[in-house]
Enzyme design. Structure first.
Site, PDB file in Angstrom:
ATOM      1  N   CYS A 187      -4.669  35.635  64.596  1.00  0.00           N
ATOM      2  CA  CYS A 187      -5.739  34.936  63.884  1.00  0.00           C
ATOM      3  C   CYS A 187      -6.787  35.932  63.394  1.00  0.00           C
ATOM      4  O   CYS A 187      -6.540  36.650  62.430  1.00  0.00           O
ATOM      5  CB  CYS A 187      -6.349  33.835  64.753  1.00  0.00           C
ATOM      6  SG  CYS A 187      -7.310  32.632  63.805  1.00  0.00           S
TER       7      CYS A 187
ATOM      8  N   HIS B 248      -1.826  30.760  66.233  1.00  0.00           N
ATOM      9  CA  HIS B 248      -2.095  31.083  67.631  1.00  0.00           C
ATOM     10  C   HIS B 248      -0.826  30.923  68.476  1.00  0.00           C
ATOM     11  O   HIS B 248      -0.643  29.893  69.142  1.00  0.00           O
ATOM     12  CB  HIS B 248      -3.218  30.197  68.176  1.00  0.00           C
ATOM     13  CG  HIS B 248      -4.576  30.629  67.747  1.00  0.00           C
ATOM     14  ND1 HIS B 248      -5.346  31.502  68.488  1.00  0.00           N
ATOM     15  CD2 HIS B 248      -5.288  30.329  66.634  1.00  0.00           C
ATOM     16  CE1 HIS B 248      -6.488  31.711  67.856  1.00  0.00           C
ATOM     17  NE2 HIS B 248      -6.488  31.017  66.732  1.00  0.00           N
TER      18      HIS B 248
ATOM     19  N   GLU C 199      -0.167  32.152  71.266  1.00  0.00           N
ATOM     20  CA  GLU C 199      -0.458  32.025  72.706  1.00  0.00           C
ATOM     21  C   GLU C 199      -0.599  30.566  73.127  1.00  0.00           C
ATOM     22  O   GLU C 199      -0.505  30.242  74.323  1.00  0.00           O
ATOM     23  CB  GLU C 199      -1.730  32.815  73.062  1.00  0.00           C
ATOM     24  CG  GLU C 199      -3.035  32.133  72.796  1.00  0.00           C
ATOM     25  CD  GLU C 199      -3.483  32.133  71.342  1.00  0.00           C
ATOM     26  OE1 GLU C 199      -4.560  31.572  71.032  1.00  0.00           O
ATOM     27  OE2 GLU C 199      -2.749  32.694  70.496  1.00  0.00           O
TER      28      GLU C 199
END
Length: 254
Positions: free
Chosen positions: A127, A227, A229
């Site tokens: 990001c 994202h 994660e």
């Protein structure tokens, strides 16, 4: 290479530096400046076989030297998401939509990235990290994406990740890992505009927004606007750890 050698390499745990935040945080009876990071980054790196090391922003008259010393023992660098980057870094006037900039973090992470590129270690920008990679290579950003594309699907509500459909180049990173079309969790109102030197766009949202870039001539220098994660798909983190293991001796890993 023999099977035992391959297994030995797979068991090595490279050191992965993750850029952290400096923010006012509260815990127990305390409320003060702290070095913080969403724990999902730590979990993903650890599950993929790396040793996560948090790197908070620092001030120094020799920022480049301190960053180089910090990066020296690392086997890869992960630039985490976060607030808007100050437009001064890409010679633009700050618009009203650009908020909560962190000059200290900007300068520190740019120094970390320079040091990582100098050492030619793998880099994954997530990001804000992808945007920082583009800026470091001379690129620019759209400061408020909804004004460009006419909707807010990339950041639908505060603290809510929006599922965004993207198409990827199958012969480049990260499409060679993830396939040609996937849905990803996004939370951003800015995005890459003019592309930086040596970078290639390797994924776009269906509305044309740049969602991934790769630096030419490097084994693994990748920026993704989404994202990962926050996703259950760990292939991108697995690939980062695999790239970090290349050329690393047993003595250098934990």
């Amino acid at each position: 290479m023999s099977a035992p050698d391959e297994q030995s390499r797979d068991n090595r745990r490279p050191l992965i530096g993750i850029s952290a935040y400096r923010e006012v945080a509260a815990w127990g009876v305390w409320r003060q400046d702290a070095a913080v990071l969403p724990y999902a980054y730590v979990e993903q790196v650890a599950r993929a076989g790396g040793v996560p090391l948090l790197i908070p922003p620092v001030d120094s008259p020799d920022l480049a030297g301190v960053a180089a010393a910090c990066v020296a023992p690392l086997h890869a660098l992960l630039l985490a998401g976060g607030p808007d980057i100050d437009p001064q870094h890409y010679a633009a006037q700050r618009q009203l939509a650009t908020v909560e900039v962190r000059p200290q973090r900007d300068a520190w992470e740019l120094a970390l990235l320079d040091a990582a590129l100098d050492r030619d270690i793998p880099v994954l920008g997530i990001c804000r990290g992808a945007q920082l990679l583009n800026i470091a290579r001379g690129g620019t950003l759209h400061q408020h994406l909804p004004e460009e594309i006419g909707h807010e699907s990339h950041r639908p509500a505060p603290a809510e990740f929006g599922p965004v459909e993207i198409t990827l180049e199958r012969d480049a990173l990260p499409g060679s890992l993830l396939g040609g079309r996937i849905s990803v969790p996004c939370y951003h109102h800015q995005a890459i505009h003019e592309l930086g030197r040596g970078l290639a766009v390797t994924a776009r949202a269906l509305d044309g927004t740049v969602e991934a870039v790769e630096l030419a001539g490097r084994a693994f220098v990748v920026g993704v606007q989404w994202h990962p994660e926050q996703d259950t798909d760990r292939r991108l983190f697995d690939a980062l750890i695999a790239a970090a293991r290349v050329g690393v001796t047993e003595e250098e890993c934990v």
